[in-house]
Design an enzyme around this catalytic site. Structure first.
Site, PDB file in Angstrom:
ATOM      1  N   LYS A   1       0.854  -1.188   0.000  1.00  0.00           N
ATOM      2  CA  LYS A   1       0.000   0.000   0.000  1.00  0.00           C
ATOM      3  C   LYS A   1       0.886   1.232   0.000  1.00  0.00           C
ATOM      4  O   LYS A   1       1.445   1.612   1.018  1.00  0.00           O
ATOM      5  CB  LYS A   1      -0.926   0.035   1.224  1.00  0.00           C
ATOM      6  CG  LYS A   1      -2.072   1.007   0.999  1.00  0.00           C
ATOM      7  CD  LYS A   1      -2.513   1.776   2.222  1.00  0.00           C
ATOM      8  CE  LYS A   1      -1.802   3.055   2.507  1.00  0.00           C
ATOM      9  NZ  LYS A   1      -1.897   4.138   1.508  1.00  0.00           N
TER      10      LYS A   1
ATOM     11  N   GLU B   1       9.713   1.815  10.672  1.00  0.00           N
ATOM     12  CA  GLU B   1      10.733   2.868  10.605  1.00  0.00           C
ATOM     13  C   GLU B   1       9.993   4.192  10.585  1.00  0.00           C
ATOM     14  O   GLU B   1       9.185   4.437   9.682  1.00  0.00           O
ATOM     15  CB  GLU B   1      11.600   2.705   9.342  1.00  0.00           C
ATOM     16  CG  GLU B   1      12.622   1.593   9.451  1.00  0.00           C
ATOM     17  CD  GLU B   1      13.676   1.818  10.542  1.00  0.00           C
ATOM     18  OE1 GLU B   1      13.908   2.983  10.930  1.00  0.00           O
ATOM     19  OE2 GLU B   1      14.234   0.824  11.021  1.00  0.00           O
TER      20      GLU B   1
ATOM     21  N   GLY C   1       6.854   5.368   8.016  1.00  0.00           N
ATOM     22  CA  GLY C   1       6.001   6.553   8.038  1.00  0.00           C
ATOM     23  C   GLY C   1       6.121   7.264   9.370  1.00  0.00           C
ATOM     24  O   GLY C   1       7.153   7.180  10.050  1.00  0.00           O
TER      25      GLY C   1
ATOM     26  N   CYS D   1      13.668  11.194   5.900  1.00  0.00           N
ATOM     27  CA  CYS D   1      13.734  10.802   7.308  1.00  0.00           C
ATOM     28  C   CYS D   1      15.121  11.080   7.865  1.00  0.00           C
ATOM     29  O   CYS D   1      15.285  11.358   9.043  1.00  0.00           O
ATOM     30  CB  CYS D   1      13.375   9.336   7.461  1.00  0.00           C
ATOM     31  SG  CYS D   1      14.318   8.279   6.369  1.00  0.00           S
TER      32      CYS D   1
ATOM     33  N   VAL E   1       1.167   7.127  13.144  1.00  0.00           N
ATOM     34  CA  VAL E   1       0.543   5.967  12.481  1.00  0.00           C
ATOM     35  C   VAL E   1       1.285   4.687  12.853  1.00  0.00           C
ATOM     36  O   VAL E   1       0.680   3.656  13.164  1.00  0.00           O
ATOM     37  CB  VAL E   1       0.519   6.171  10.949  1.00  0.00           C
ATOM     38  CG1 VAL E   1       0.022   4.912  10.247  1.00  0.00           C
ATOM     39  CG2 VAL E   1      -0.357   7.358  10.576  1.00  0.00           C
TER      40      VAL E   1
HETATM   41  P1  NAP Z   1       2.220   8.538   7.418  1.00  0.00           P
HETATM   42  O1  NAP Z   1       1.172   9.567   7.396  1.00  0.00           O
HETATM   43  O2  NAP Z   1       2.454   7.801   8.675  1.00  0.00           O
HETATM   44  O3  NAP Z   1       1.850   7.505   6.235  1.00  0.00           O
HETATM   45  C1  NAP Z   1       2.669   6.413   5.921  1.00  0.00           C
HETATM   46  C2  NAP Z   1       1.824   5.342   5.261  1.00  0.00           C
HETATM   47  O4  NAP Z   1       0.899   4.822   6.206  1.00  0.00           O
HETATM   48  C3  NAP Z   1       0.986   5.852   4.093  1.00  0.00           C
HETATM   49  O5  NAP Z   1       0.895   4.858   3.096  1.00  0.00           O
HETATM   50  C4  NAP Z   1      -0.360   6.071   4.746  1.00  0.00           C
HETATM   51  O6  NAP Z   1      -1.454   6.051   3.842  1.00  0.00           O
HETATM   52  C5  NAP Z   1      -0.406   4.875   5.666  1.00  0.00           C
HETATM   53  N1  NAP Z   1      -1.400   4.969   6.731  1.00  0.00           N
HETATM   54  C6  NAP Z   1      -2.066   6.057   7.187  1.00  0.00           C
HETATM   55  N2  NAP Z   1      -2.923   5.698   8.172  1.00  0.00           N
HETATM   56  C7  NAP Z   1      -2.795   4.365   8.350  1.00  0.00           C
HETATM   57  C8  NAP Z   1      -3.396   3.405   9.217  1.00  0.00           C
HETATM   58  N3  NAP Z   1      -4.307   3.757  10.109  1.00  0.00           N
HETATM   59  N4  NAP Z   1      -3.002   2.111   9.120  1.00  0.00           N
HETATM   60  C9  NAP Z   1      -2.065   1.738   8.225  1.00  0.00           C
HETATM   61  N5  NAP Z   1      -1.465   2.603   7.360  1.00  0.00           N
HETATM   62  C10 NAP Z   1      -1.819   3.896   7.430  1.00  0.00           C
HETATM   63  O7  NAP Z   1       3.640   9.119   6.980  1.00  0.00           O
HETATM   64  P2  NAP Z   1       3.990  10.054   5.740  1.00  0.00           P
HETATM   65  O8  NAP Z   1       3.489  11.438   6.031  1.00  0.00           O
HETATM   66  O9  NAP Z   1       3.559   9.389   4.492  1.00  0.00           O
HETATM   67  O10 NAP Z   1       5.583  10.031   5.771  1.00  0.00           O
HETATM   68  C11 NAP Z   1       6.359  10.917   6.529  1.00  0.00           C
HETATM   69  C12 NAP Z   1       6.938  10.205   7.734  1.00  0.00           C
HETATM   70  O11 NAP Z   1       7.663   9.049   7.309  1.00  0.00           O
HETATM   71  C13 NAP Z   1       7.946  11.050   8.489  1.00  0.00           C
HETATM   72  O12 NAP Z   1       7.703  10.950   9.872  1.00  0.00           O
HETATM   73  C14 NAP Z   1       9.298  10.416   8.139  1.00  0.00           C
HETATM   74  O13 NAP Z   1      10.306  10.614   9.098  1.00  0.00           O
HETATM   75  C15 NAP Z   1       8.906   8.992   7.999  1.00  0.00           C
HETATM   76  N6  NAP Z   1       9.916   8.236   7.225  1.00  0.00           N
HETATM   77  C16 NAP Z   1      10.767   7.417   7.914  1.00  0.00           C
HETATM   78  C17 NAP Z   1      11.754   6.704   7.242  1.00  0.00           C
HETATM   79  C18 NAP Z   1      12.690   5.804   7.995  1.00  0.00           C
HETATM   80  O14 NAP Z   1      13.319   4.938   7.382  1.00  0.00           O
HETATM   81  N7  NAP Z   1      12.816   5.947   9.316  1.00  0.00           N
HETATM   82  C19 NAP Z   1      11.863   6.824   5.850  1.00  0.00           C
HETATM   83  C20 NAP Z   1      10.980   7.677   5.186  1.00  0.00           C
HETATM   84  C21 NAP Z   1      10.002   8.379   5.883  1.00  0.00           C
HETATM   85  P3  NAP Z   1      -2.022   7.417   3.227  1.00  0.00           P
HETATM   86  O15 NAP Z   1      -0.948   7.958   2.375  1.00  0.00           O
HETATM   87  O16 NAP Z   1      -3.201   6.970   2.465  1.00  0.00           O
HETATM   88  O17 NAP Z   1      -2.341   8.307   4.381  1.00  0.00           O
END
Ligand code: NAP
Length: 500
Positions: free
Chosen positions: A182, A257, A235, A291, A239
């Site tokens: 997804k 992560e 993400g 990230c 979440v």
């Molecule tokens: P996010 O809002 O947490 O979304 C991540 C994914 O989870 C998306 O596909 C999202 O779908 C999905 N999601 C949302 N609600 C969910 C639920 N209730 N159950 C399961 N999945 C759900 O994060 P983001 O804004 O896309 O990404 C930014 C974050 O990612 C930042 O905090 C960044 O630091 C982190 N990140 C971390 C790394 C690492 O390796 N540590 C790498 C890259 C990014 P939708 O898009 O449909 O909402």
């Protein structure tokens, strides 16, 4: 392989059971270019629970046969997809740039990183290793076998629309798992190209399934499905931690992560040019939406004034705009929501008493009119307890902090809940190694930016950034396997086992 970026009103389906199929409820969302929202890259399914279930059905049906396929043969499918995608780098980079907003050269870099990961995991098909160990008993062969855990769910964020789905999908497939991916709703395009390439490379139907749609609606359906045997999520903490507790409730394997607040420490004896370049790249590259982005710079007194002066000049000179233009060095925020987060963080830093040295505003009008642009922003005098010192922004907002000496710099670097990446600039090998030892992060850089990862090296964080196995590398594939311990007794006579 014929790939094309979809036209404005072109509908793309979910990829389920080896074919692109329309969403059951017939609903779609446009994929928009954040640099210019009038540019639409097709319509993607706004899927619901039924679509997620259909994808899990397909992954379950495909599992026995894929699990029984020899690793090298699985690897050859990946290798063929790698070749096909390699011939389309320009198209992939353009799609990525228009979908996520990073510059064309950053987009090419991300595509190349994804290709490296496919190449690495193709070879991993030859290397999925167990171990042979001496048994306590004579005439007994004792060894471990790696076996795929089953169908898995992969959930990815928007900031690496190609590399991140690749770095979860390829290790899952090479381990013998089938998967439901997804991708983030904002950035579905590149995952479709990946699915198409794998399909045309001979991946059997159902081995990889891609379902797009709101995480809030279909995420739980994937996480709670008892047929899903592992979940790999990248993400936000908000979440991720919720997902982690749901998955834990049914005892299923998870890797999450999540966020970061990565620091660069600059000591008095650092090479100033190197440090300035590394900080600018780390903080403003990909609009700070990595990230591993540099969010804090902690400098000791002997270098602080010069470093600050040089950074201010470089940050003010950064060219912001549509990443398709060659001269642009920083693209837009990914959407209105992220832009607002950036602006709120700027407002909070001001009200917490930090000194604004560059940027600090939304860019609008003219070429910025239809995009989500924020000026590259630099604050000085950011107090350790303040919001900008502690909370992830995920945008181009950098905090400068002062430290009396190297020990205090390390203490400040560690004074956050996150633990993803950190970097130190110094010519003193002892100081560098002390920092390597003491930094509370999963990845440390010496004399280079906080950003980056390589296919063959473990990637991930500690503290509240990461739980579960590291990604990329051998560990990334091992996550999708369980280890079975085997004793083979060739004595040919009954006897007591070692525990009696
Ligand atoms: P996010 O809002 O947490 O979304 C991540 C994914 O989870 C998306 O596909 C999202 O779908 C999905 N999601 C949302 N609600 C969910 C639920 N209730 N159950 C399961 N999945 C759900 O994060 P983001 O804004 O896309 O990404 C930014 C974050 O990612 C930042 O905090 C960044 O630091 C982190 N990140 C971390 C790394 C690492 O390796 N540590 C790498 C890259 C990014 P939708 O898009 O449909 O909402």
């Amino acid at each position: 392989m014929a790939l094309s970026i979809p036209q404005k009103d072109e509908k793309r389906g979910n990829f389920i059971g080896g074919a692109f199929v329309p969403p059951q409820a017939g609903q779609y969302e446009p994929c928009r270019n954040p640099a210019d929202t009038r540019d639409v890259l097709g319509l993607y399914p706004r899927s619901a629970v039924g679509d997620a279930r259909a994808a899990v059905d397909a992954a379950c049906a495909a599992f026995p046969s894929w699990a029984a396929t020899p690793g090298p043969e699985r690897g050859r499918v990946l290798l063929r997809a790698h070749r096909a995608l390699s011939e389309q780098i320009d198209l992939l980079a353009e799609a990525l740039c228009r979908e996520e907003g990073k510059t064309l050269s950053e987009s090419r870099g991300e595509v190349q990183k994804g290709l490296n990961l496919i190449e690495f995991y193709a070879g991993q098909g030859f290397r999925m290793q167990g171990r042979t160990l001496p048994s306590e008993s004579r005439s007994t062969l004792a060894f471990t076998l790696r076996q795929p855990v089953g169908p898995v769910a992969l959930i990815t964020p928007w900031n690496f629309p190609f590399a991140l789905p690749v770095w979860k999908t390829m290790p899952a497939l090479i381990a013998g798992c089938t998967a439901v991916l997804k991708p983030a709703s904002l950035t579905p395009n590149l995952t479709h190209f990946m699915a198409q390439a794998l399909h045309e490379a001979g991946l059997p139907p159902g081995v990889l399934n891609v379902v797009t749609g709101p995480g809030g609606a279909i995420g739980d359906a994937l996480v709670d499905d008892p047929r899903i045997r592992a979940i790999s999520f990248t993400g936000s903490n908000q979440v991720g931690l919720r997902l982690y507790s749901r998955a834990a409730a049914r005892g299923v394997r998870v890797t999450c992560e999540m966020g970061g607040k990565n620091a660069v420490v600059v000591l008095d004896d650092a090479d100033l040019d190197l440090a300035v370049e590394g900080i600018v790249q780390g903080a403003y590259g990909s609009t700070g939406q990595r990230c591993t982005a540099t969010a804090r710079v902690i400098a000791t007194p002997g270098i602080r004034p010069k470093l600050t002066e040089r950074l201010v000049a470089r940050v003010r000179a950064l060219e912001v705009g549509d990443g398709r233009r060659k001269e642009v060095q920083m693209g837009p925020a990914v959407d209105q929501g992220q832009l607002q987060v950036d602006l709120d963080a700027i407002a909070a830093a001001k009200s917490d008493g930090a000194r604004l040295l560059a940027g600090g505003e939304r860019l609008s009008g003219g070429a910025y009119e239809h995009g989500f642009y924020v000026a590259p922003t630099l604050f000085d005098g950011v107090e350790p307890g303040s919001r900008l010192a502690r909370e992830e922004v995920f945008g181009p907002v950098l905090a400068l902090q002062a430290a009396r000496d190297p020990a205090e710099a390390t203490k400040l670097a560690n004074a956050v809940e996150f633990g993803l990446a950190a970097s130190i600039y110094t010519g003193d090998v002892n100081a560098a190694l002390r920092f390597v030892e003491e930094a509370e992060v999963g990845m440390v850089h010496v004399n280079q930016p906080t950003v980056g990862g390589e296919a063959q090296l473990p990637f991930g964080g500690i503290k509240s950034t990461g739980v579960g196995e590291k990604e990329m590398s051998e560990e990334g594939a091992n996550f999708f396997t369980h280890l079975k311990t085997v004793w083979l007794d060739y004595a040919g006579a009954p006897r007591r086992t070692n525990i009696y």
